[in-house]
Design a protein around this motif. Structure first.
Motif, PDB file in Angstrom:
ATOM      1  N   TRP A 135       0.813  -1.221   0.000  1.00 28.71           N
ATOM      2  CA  TRP A 135       0.000   0.000   0.000  1.00 28.71           C
ATOM      3  C   TRP A 135       0.845   1.270   0.000  1.00 28.71           C
ATOM      4  N   VAL A 136       1.741   1.415   0.964  1.00 25.86           N
ATOM      5  CA  VAL A 136       2.513   2.654   1.103  1.00 25.86           C
ATOM      6  C   VAL A 136       3.486   2.861  -0.059  1.00 25.86           C
ATOM      7  N   PRO A 137       4.332   1.874  -0.407  1.00 24.79           N
ATOM      8  CA  PRO A 137       5.254   2.121  -1.524  1.00 24.79           C
ATOM      9  C   PRO A 137       4.545   2.365  -2.859  1.00 24.79           C
ATOM     10  N   LEU A 138       3.485   1.622  -3.111  1.00 25.66           N
ATOM     11  CA  LEU A 138       2.770   1.809  -4.372  1.00 25.66           C
ATOM     12  C   LEU A 138       2.061   3.161  -4.408  1.00 25.66           C
ATOM     13  N   VAL A 196      -1.193  -5.809  -8.381  1.00 25.91           N
ATOM     14  CA  VAL A 196      -0.241  -4.744  -8.054  1.00 25.91           C
ATOM     15  C   VAL A 196      -0.746  -3.398  -8.572  1.00 25.91           C
ATOM     16  N   VAL A 197      -1.167  -3.359  -9.830  1.00 28.79           N
ATOM     17  CA  VAL A 197      -1.672  -2.104 -10.404  1.00 28.79           C
ATOM     18  C   VAL A 197      -2.932  -1.655  -9.659  1.00 28.79           C
ATOM     19  N   GLY A 198      -3.835  -2.593  -9.403  1.00 27.09           N
ATOM     20  CA  GLY A 198      -5.060  -2.251  -8.672  1.00 27.09           C
ATOM     21  C   GLY A 198      -4.777  -1.721  -7.282  1.00 27.09           C
ATOM     22  N   THR A 199      -3.841  -2.348  -6.580  1.00 27.18           N
ATOM     23  CA  THR A 199      -3.483  -1.878  -5.237  1.00 27.18           C
ATOM     24  C   THR A 199      -2.896  -0.470  -5.301  1.00 27.18           C
ATOM     25  N   ALA A 200      -2.040  -0.218  -6.287  1.00 24.49           N
ATOM     26  CA  ALA A 200      -1.442   1.116  -6.418  1.00 24.49           C
ATOM     27  C   ALA A 200      -2.511   2.171  -6.675  1.00 24.49           C
ATOM     28  N   ILE A 201      -3.417   1.886  -7.575  1.00 24.65           N
ATOM     29  CA  ILE A 201      -4.463   2.859  -7.917  1.00 24.65           C
ATOM     30  C   ILE A 201      -5.405   3.081  -6.743  1.00 24.65           C
ATOM     31  N   VAL A 202      -5.841   1.984  -6.118  1.00 25.89           N
ATOM     32  CA  VAL A 202      -6.762   2.114  -4.982  1.00 25.89           C
ATOM     33  C   VAL A 202      -6.087   2.852  -3.825  1.00 25.89           C
ATOM     34  N   ALA A 203      -4.813   2.567  -3.577  1.00 27.87           N
ATOM     35  CA  ALA A 203      -4.097   3.253  -2.494  1.00 27.87           C
ATOM     36  C   ALA A 203      -4.051   4.755  -2.743  1.00 27.87           C
ATOM     37  N   ARG A 204      -3.739   5.130  -3.970  1.00 33.31           N
ATOM     38  CA  ARG A 204      -3.674   6.562  -4.279  1.00 33.31           C
ATOM     39  C   ARG A 204      -5.054   7.208  -4.213  1.00 33.31           C
ATOM     40  N   LEU A 205      -6.050   6.526  -4.794  1.00 32.78           N
ATOM     41  CA  LEU A 205      -7.406   7.075  -4.752  1.00 32.78           C
ATOM     42  C   LEU A 205      -7.915   7.195  -3.319  1.00 32.78           C
ATOM     43  N   PHE A 206      -7.584   6.214  -2.478  1.00 37.80           N
ATOM     44  CA  PHE A 206      -8.041   6.297  -1.094  1.00 37.80           C
ATOM     45  C   PHE A 206      -7.402   7.490  -0.390  1.00 37.80           C
ATOM     46  N   THR A 207      -6.121   7.703  -0.652  1.00 39.23           N
ATOM     47  CA  THR A 207      -5.445   8.859  -0.062  1.00 39.23           C
ATOM     48  C   THR A 207      -6.124  10.159  -0.493  1.00 39.23           C
TER      49      THR A 207
END
Length: 168
Positions: A27-30, A97-108
């Motif tokens: 979550w954090v690195p992505l 991996v791509v989904g986690t990166a996008i969701v992490a950024r969108l959640f932020t």
């Protein structure tokens, strides 16, 4: 009948813990990687617009990657069904991996708006509490401690190796 249910619950718990650990690790690195990409001029403007969304629009945007990645995952399952197990697995892992990166950024970006929804704030608080309790259990487990010890030893060995190479 009790021991089979315990076994199923235990296996489900291990699977869930692995998923949560992946999310926690990734979550954090992505999110940071996408934040770096988000500094590009056009994307900076887009992120600013996302941050101003009202709560339910933010919710729709936050859930969109899950729906958009569904066809990709179905394609991966089709590839596996056609005998392309490696390709299908790589597609699933890449989508994760791509989904986690996008969701992490969108959640932020959408978190302040999402937390304005009382039901979301309630379930978010319960999720965080449950996740922290689970992670606390995992962190005191033998495999976790052993992995941390090995990680520390490998990092120190790498640092010593790098230091020797620099002195020569």
């Amino acid at each position: 009948m009790r021991w089979p249910m315990r076994l199923v619950r235990g296996l489900f718990g291990v699977l869930l813990a692995l998923i949560i650990l992946f999310e926690e690790w990734g979550w954090v690195p992505l999110q940071r990687a996408l934040a770096w990409v988000g500094r590009l001029p056009g994307l900076r403007w887009l992120e600013g617009r996302i941050q101003t969304l009202p709560p339910y629009a933010a919710l729709v945007l936050f859930l969109a990657p899950t729906l958009l990645l569904l066809p990709v995952k179905l394609l991966a399952l089709w590839a596996i069904g056609q005998g392309q197990v490696v390709l299908g697995t790589l597609i699933i892992l890449g989508a994760k991996v791509v989904g986690t990166a996008i969701v992490a950024r969108l959640f932020t970006l959408t978190r302040p708006a999402l937390l304005q929804l009382a039901w979301f704030a309630h379930w978010h608080a319960r999720w965080i509490s449950w996740k922290e309790a689970l992670l606390a259990q995992v962190r005191v487990s033998w495999p976790w401690r052993f992995g941390r010890m090995m990680k520390t030893r490998l990092r120190r060995a790498w640092q010593r190796t790098r230091a020797r190479w620099k002195l020569d």
